[in-house]
Enzyme design. Structure first.
Site, PDB file in Angstrom:
ATOM      1  N   HIS A 231       0.829  -1.207   0.000  1.00 14.73           N
ATOM      2  CA  HIS A 231       0.000   0.000   0.000  1.00 14.73           C
ATOM      3  C   HIS A 231       0.864   1.257   0.000  1.00 14.73           C
ATOM      4  O   HIS A 231       1.842   1.340   0.732  1.00 14.73           O
ATOM      5  CB  HIS A 231      -0.892   0.009   1.230  1.00 14.73           C
ATOM      6  CG  HIS A 231      -1.598  -1.296   1.426  1.00 14.73           C
ATOM      7  ND1 HIS A 231      -2.764  -1.622   0.797  1.00 14.73           N
ATOM      8  CD2 HIS A 231      -1.254  -2.383   2.168  1.00 14.73           C
ATOM      9  CE1 HIS A 231      -3.127  -2.837   1.147  1.00 14.73           C
ATOM     10  NE2 HIS A 231      -2.232  -3.323   1.975  1.00 14.73           N
TER      11      HIS A 231
ATOM     12  N   GLU B  35       2.400 -12.167   3.031  1.00 17.62           N
ATOM     13  CA  GLU B  35       1.953 -11.489   4.244  1.00 17.62           C
ATOM     14  C   GLU B  35       2.977 -11.874   5.298  1.00 17.62           C
ATOM     15  O   GLU B  35       2.996 -13.016   5.750  1.00 17.62           O
ATOM     16  CB  GLU B  35       0.545 -11.948   4.623  1.00 17.62           C
ATOM     17  CG  GLU B  35      -0.508 -11.560   3.625  1.00 17.62           C
ATOM     18  CD  GLU B  35      -0.931 -10.098   3.742  1.00 17.62           C
ATOM     19  OE1 GLU B  35      -1.682  -9.650   2.867  1.00 17.62           O
ATOM     20  OE2 GLU B  35      -0.498  -9.410   4.698  1.00 17.62           O
TER      21      GLU B  35
END
Ligand SMILES: [Zn+2]
Length: 311
Positions: A99, A274
């Protein structure tokens, strides 16, 4: 290169010694994964296989909860030298630093719907943060810089889909996938950290499932992405001692998904990682440590390099 992010070395929970605990982990983790990591590092071939939870719509400041956005518009990192030297010269790796740190200032832009082949979804989201406010966006950008430097040292040409404030938000998920496609990347990886419930610990690597809808056709990349993902999972586990997620992926550390634009629209081998759960104190203590992030970058780099050697 000095990296951003909290460098305070709060007393880290002692990383499990590579003795009995790692063996214990290996017992928990399909031996293949751990064994594979070591094997992969030696670049001898083989493969195995193995997602990300909750998603949040963008709101103003980095939401405390994670969201599962992933991509954007591209600009190769201005400082990334083109081409390198060494055995992997000519190989191209695209790193997507997750992000954009500026997303929370551009909620209208990142809430815009984009087509990911199977359906449409928001352009991007803000990502999550630790309870102390260390943002996922800062984490993944710092990790991207460390990984880029390690890969360039191997002679790999590295391109970033964004680099902090360039651009000021996004790019959108569809554009990030297209960036890797346009770069004819030999491998691409998207860097994230999760925002799941406290107590949920560990990492997972997200592999593209087979999708053929609209602009999406992952059939050609499912196999090589699986190979890339298993190698990265193995070497990441070995380099960091971080266990495979205990809340997704059935303890394998691998999850296959068909709802992520960054994977659905990719035509090059690509995975997401992740790295841990920012909302779990034990994981957060690792994710906020600069020296641990260096080990994480080292583990990811070794997996990618071993993949490049056999692909
Ligand atoms: Zn994320």
């Amino acid at each position: 290169m000095s990296y951003t992010g909290p460098e305070f070395e709060s007393p880290q929970p002692r990383r499990p010694r590579r003795g009995p605990l790692t063996v214990a982990l290996a017992a928990l983790v399909p031996g293949a994964l751990l064994g594979w990591g070591a094997y992969a590092a030696l670049g001898d071939g083989g493969s195995d296989s193995a997602a990300h939870t909750a998603s949040r719509t963008a709101s103003s400041a980095p939401a405390p909860a994670a969201s599962r956005g992933d991509d954007g518009k591209v600009s190769g990192s201005p400082s990334a030298p083109s081409g390198g030297s060494g055995a992997l010269q000519g190989k191209v790796v695209v790193i997507d630093p997750g992000h954009n740190p500026g997303n929370f200032r551009h909620t209208a832009e990142i809430n815009r719907q984009v087509d990911i082949g199977t359906n449409s979804k928001e352009c991007d989201t803000t990502g999550t943060s630790t309870n102390d406010g260390y943002t996922e966006a800062s984490f993944s950008l710092d990790l991207a810089h460390r990984l880029r430097d390690l890969l360039e040292r191997e002679g790999v040409t590295v391109k970033l889909t964004h680099d902090g404030d360039s651009p000021p938000w996004g790019p959108c998920v569809d554009e990030r996938a297209r960036f890797g496609n346009a770069a004819h990347a030999d491998a691409a990886i998207s860097l994230h950290a999760d925002g799941s419930d406290a107590g949920n610990r560990g990492f997972h690597v997200i592999l593209p499932g087979s999708v053929h809808a609209g602009a999406a056709d992952t059939r050609p990349i499912v196999g090589p992405s699986h190979e890339l993902g298993v190698r990265v999972a193995g070497t990441y586990l070995r380099a960091t001692g971080e266990p495979p997620a205990n809340y997704v992926g059935g303890g394998t550390g691998l999850v296959t998904r068909t709802d992520l634009g960054g994977l659905n629209l990719s035509t090059v081998p690509k995975v997401f990682i992740e790295c841990g759960n920012m909302r779990d104190n034990t994981d957060a203590a690792l994710l906020t440590s600069g020296s641990w992030r260096q080990r994480a970058a080292q583990g990811i780099s070794e997996g990618i390099v071993s993949f490049l050697r056999v692909s």
